[in-house]
Structure formats: C-alpha cells, structure tokens
Design an enzyme around this catalytic site. Structure first.
Site, PDB file in Angstrom:
ATOM      1  N   ASN A  11       0.872  -1.178   0.000  1.00 25.11           N
ATOM      2  CA  ASN A  11       0.000   0.000   0.000  1.00 25.11           C
ATOM      3  C   ASN A  11       0.909   1.227   0.000  1.00 25.11           C
ATOM      4  O   ASN A  11       1.508   1.551   1.026  1.00 25.11           O
ATOM      5  CB  ASN A  11      -0.903  -0.017   1.245  1.00 25.11           C
ATOM      6  CG  ASN A  11      -1.753   1.237   1.364  1.00 25.11           C
ATOM      7  OD1 ASN A  11      -1.777   2.069   0.457  1.00 25.11           O
ATOM      8  ND2 ASN A  11      -2.446   1.377   2.483  1.00 25.11           N
ATOM      9  N   LYS A  13       0.105   4.234  -0.165  1.00 27.43           N
ATOM     10  CA  LYS A  13      -0.526   5.416   0.450  1.00 27.43           C
ATOM     11  C   LYS A  13      -0.262   6.641  -0.428  1.00 27.43           C
ATOM     12  O   LYS A  13      -0.167   6.496  -1.646  1.00 27.43           O
ATOM     13  CB  LYS A  13      -0.042   5.587   1.895  1.00 27.43           C
ATOM     14  CG  LYS A  13      -0.221   4.287   2.705  1.00 27.43           C
ATOM     15  CD  LYS A  13      -0.059   4.446   4.193  1.00 27.43           C
ATOM     16  CE  LYS A  13      -0.286   3.099   4.870  1.00 27.43           C
ATOM     17  NZ  LYS A  13      -0.226   3.175   6.327  1.00 27.43           N
ATOM     18  N   HIS A  96      -9.666   1.329   4.786  1.00 22.34           N
ATOM     19  CA  HIS A  96      -8.392   1.475   5.504  1.00 22.34           C
ATOM     20  C   HIS A  96      -8.613   2.378   6.720  1.00 22.34           C
ATOM     21  O   HIS A  96      -9.404   3.323   6.666  1.00 22.34           O
ATOM     22  CB  HIS A  96      -7.321   2.077   4.589  1.00 22.34           C
ATOM     23  CG  HIS A  96      -5.946   1.976   5.175  1.00 22.34           C
ATOM     24  ND1 HIS A  96      -5.494   2.857   6.126  1.00 22.34           N
ATOM     25  CD2 HIS A  96      -4.946   1.084   4.973  1.00 22.34           C
ATOM     26  CE1 HIS A  96      -4.263   2.497   6.481  1.00 22.34           C
ATOM     27  NE2 HIS A  96      -3.909   1.431   5.792  1.00 22.34           N
ATOM     28  N   GLU A  98      -7.001   4.706   7.874  1.00 15.92           N
ATOM     29  CA  GLU A  98      -6.770   6.140   7.611  1.00 15.92           C
ATOM     30  C   GLU A  98      -8.001   6.780   6.980  1.00 15.92           C
ATOM     31  O   GLU A  98      -8.270   7.965   7.202  1.00 15.92           O
ATOM     32  CB  GLU A  98      -5.513   6.299   6.735  1.00 15.92           C
ATOM     33  CG  GLU A  98      -4.251   5.985   7.541  1.00 15.92           C
ATOM     34  CD  GLU A  98      -3.081   5.433   6.730  1.00 15.92           C
ATOM     35  OE1 GLU A  98      -3.099   5.536   5.496  1.00 15.92           O
ATOM     36  OE2 GLU A  98      -2.153   4.879   7.364  1.00 15.92           O
ATOM     37  N   GLU A 167      -5.648  -5.004  10.321  1.00 17.08           N
ATOM     38  CA  GLU A 167      -4.627  -3.994  10.559  1.00 17.08           C
ATOM     39  C   GLU A 167      -4.904  -3.295  11.886  1.00 17.08           C
ATOM     40  O   GLU A 167      -5.673  -2.317  11.930  1.00 17.08           O
ATOM     41  CB  GLU A 167      -4.636  -2.945   9.433  1.00 17.08           C
ATOM     42  CG  GLU A 167      -4.262  -3.485   8.075  1.00 17.08           C
ATOM     43  CD  GLU A 167      -3.596  -2.426   7.204  1.00 17.08           C
ATOM     44  OE1 GLU A 167      -2.522  -2.700   6.668  1.00 17.08           O
ATOM     45  OE2 GLU A 167      -4.138  -1.308   7.079  1.00 17.08           O
ATOM     46  N   GLY A 173       2.427   2.006  10.986  1.00 19.60           N
ATOM     47  CA  GLY A 173       3.405   3.086  10.924  1.00 19.60           C
ATOM     48  C   GLY A 173       4.091   3.373  12.256  1.00 19.60           C
ATOM     49  O   GLY A 173       4.740   4.403  12.410  1.00 19.60           O
ATOM     50  N   SER A 211       3.216  -2.381  10.336  1.00 26.05           N
ATOM     51  CA  SER A 211       4.668  -2.476  10.575  1.00 26.05           C
ATOM     52  C   SER A 211       5.238  -3.846  10.217  1.00 26.05           C
ATOM     53  O   SER A 211       6.142  -4.337  10.883  1.00 26.05           O
ATOM     54  CB  SER A 211       5.000  -2.120  12.025  1.00 26.05           C
ATOM     55  OG  SER A 211       4.597  -0.792  12.322  1.00 26.05           O
ATOM     56  N   GLY A 232       2.824  -1.213   4.260  1.00 29.74           N
ATOM     57  CA  GLY A 232       2.937   0.216   3.986  1.00 29.74           C
ATOM     58  C   GLY A 232       4.375   0.616   3.712  1.00 29.74           C
ATOM     59  O   GLY A 232       4.888   0.468   2.599  1.00 29.74           O
TER      60      GLY A 232
END
Ligand code: 13P
Length: 250
Positions: A11, A13, A96, A98, A167, A173, A211, A232
């Site tokens: 991903n 992003k 997601h 986010e 996730e 992250g 991560s 990510g």
C-alpha cells in the site's frame, strides 16, 4: 491444510512521483525471479495509468487504495469502480483505518464500497482493526467483528470473493508489529465469522498489516490463518518489499 497461497499487497498510500514509481517498479520487476506468491501494489489513483503500463505482462498486479460508494454522477473528486476497471485494477483497498479516521468512513459505507468493487470484478481488500484504546479496553474482537459483519451483511454469498486485512491501528506506521499470537488470535475470529457466512471461508485470504517487515514477517506468515500481508512503509523500498515477497514465497 489449506490451499491458499500467500498474497502480499503493498500500500503506497500518498507517496510517489512519476520518476520514483518508474525506478521502484523497475527494481521490483528485476528482482521477482524468486517470488512465487501473489503480489500487487496499491497505488494512488493519479498513477494507475502509469502503473498499468509499467506492470503489463509482469507477475506484479495492480491495486487501488479506495473506490467510490456511488456508481457515477455528481460526486466531485470521487473515482468509480468502473473507472478502476478501465486500468485493469485487480484489488481495491476499502475501509483502511486512515480513511475511517480522516474521512469518517462508516462500516456501512465501507460495505457499499466493497459491493461496488465486487460488481466491477475487482477484489475488495476490506480492512478491519482496533485502536489501542479499544484493545486496552478488551474490545478487539467486538470491533473487528462489527466491521466485518457490515461487509458480510451487504455482500451475501459474494463474501467468499473478498480479501480481509487485519490492521491493528496501533501497529500501523509505529514499528509496533502485532505478535504472531495476537495476529493469529484475531485472524481465527475473522475466519470463524466468515465460516458462519459462507461454505467457502477457506478461500478467503486474511492478510495482516501493521509495521510488517522482513524481520517480523516469517513468524506472522507461519500462522495458520495469516495468508499474507498488507505492507505500507516497507513497500516503498524495492529491497524491503522484495525481501517480504521472498519470505512469503517459501
Ligand atoms: P505500515 O506497514 O507502514 O505500518 O502500514 C501498514 C498499512 O497501513 C498498510 O495498509
């Protein structure tokens, strides 16, 4: 034993440029010889055309990061599933964390997005996961089951065509990867929920994301219900992503 081969999705992003994408993809494609898992990169909408060209004929497939819940019409800025289809998109991330967090996406909206993707022949990658506060309050299972239930409810028997990505928000992250035991525990809950909805739950890939790195991936991927990864930061560096793809190919 299950028949699922591993699926590894990068991903990107909101990262990349025409120049950076071209060099990242050329490094990736040059290193794919030892890769036998399924792999794709989910790229910003602006670069779908570029990536469709760069990936043509390769073993690396193309994914998007979001899709509109609407089919077409006056929805400025949105991109429909049919448009994604024009670029031969194979996977589309929906829900997601986010997007749930910064765009207030509800479980019901995410479920509709999954429906739009499926109707266009695109595999939705449905993301679920608890926040740190929810985990600490002992609500992890309740939260992920609620999130998946909305998608099951909206998609009926098509549910065996989705991919699920667990996730945990606290792992994204942060460098705080879930332990293999923590991941397996939640993946088993999600598998059981899918089993109650479809006779083909064994076909559904349940990915772990948060991560994931070359160092942590082998033990995670060895868990019986961890069928791959949604990656990510490590997907933005060819050597890191290739190392993950190689681990998943073992
Ligand atoms: P990181 O691998 O950077 O933690 O991101 C995980 C993620 O959100 C993938 O969708």
């Amino acid at each position: 034993m299950t028949m699922r081969s591993k699926l590894m999705l990068g991903n990107w992003k909101m990262n990349g440029s025409l120049a950076d994408n071209a060099s990242l993809v050329s490094e990736l494609l040059a290193g794919m010889a030892g890769v036998h898992c399924h792999a794709a990169v989910c790229v910003p909408t602006a670069y779908l055309a570029q990536l469709q060209n760069l990936l043509a004929g390769s073993a690396l497939e193309l994914g998007a990061q979001d899709v509109s819940a609407h089919e077409s019409g006056p929805f400025t800025g949105e991109v429909s599933a049919k448009m994604l289809q024009d670029f031969a998109v194979r996977y589309c991330i929906v829900g997601h964390s986010e997007r749930r967090r910064y765009h207030a996406e509800s479980d019901a909206l995410v479920a509709t997005k999954a429906q739009r993707a499926l109707a266009a022949g695109i595999t939705p990658v449905v993301c679920v996961g608890e926040s740190l506060a929810e985990r600490e309050a002992g609500q992890t299972e309740r939260v992920v089951k609620r999130q998946l239930a909305a998608v099951i409810h909206a998609n009926g028997h098509c549910i065996s065509e989705i991919v699920v990505a667990y996730e945990p928000v606290w792992a994204i992250g942060t460098g705080l990867t879930a332990t293999p035991e923590q991941a397996q525990q939640v993946h088993a809950v999600l598998r059981a929920q899918l089993q109650a909805a479809t006779a083909h739950a064994d076909r559904v890939s349940i990915l772990y994301g948060g991560s994931m790195s070359a160092a942590t991936s082998a033990d995670l991927l060895a868990q019986p219900d961890v069928d791959g990864g949604l990656i990510g930061a490590a997907a933005l560096k060819a050597s890191d992503f290739l190392a993950l793809l190689e681990t998943a190919s073992r």
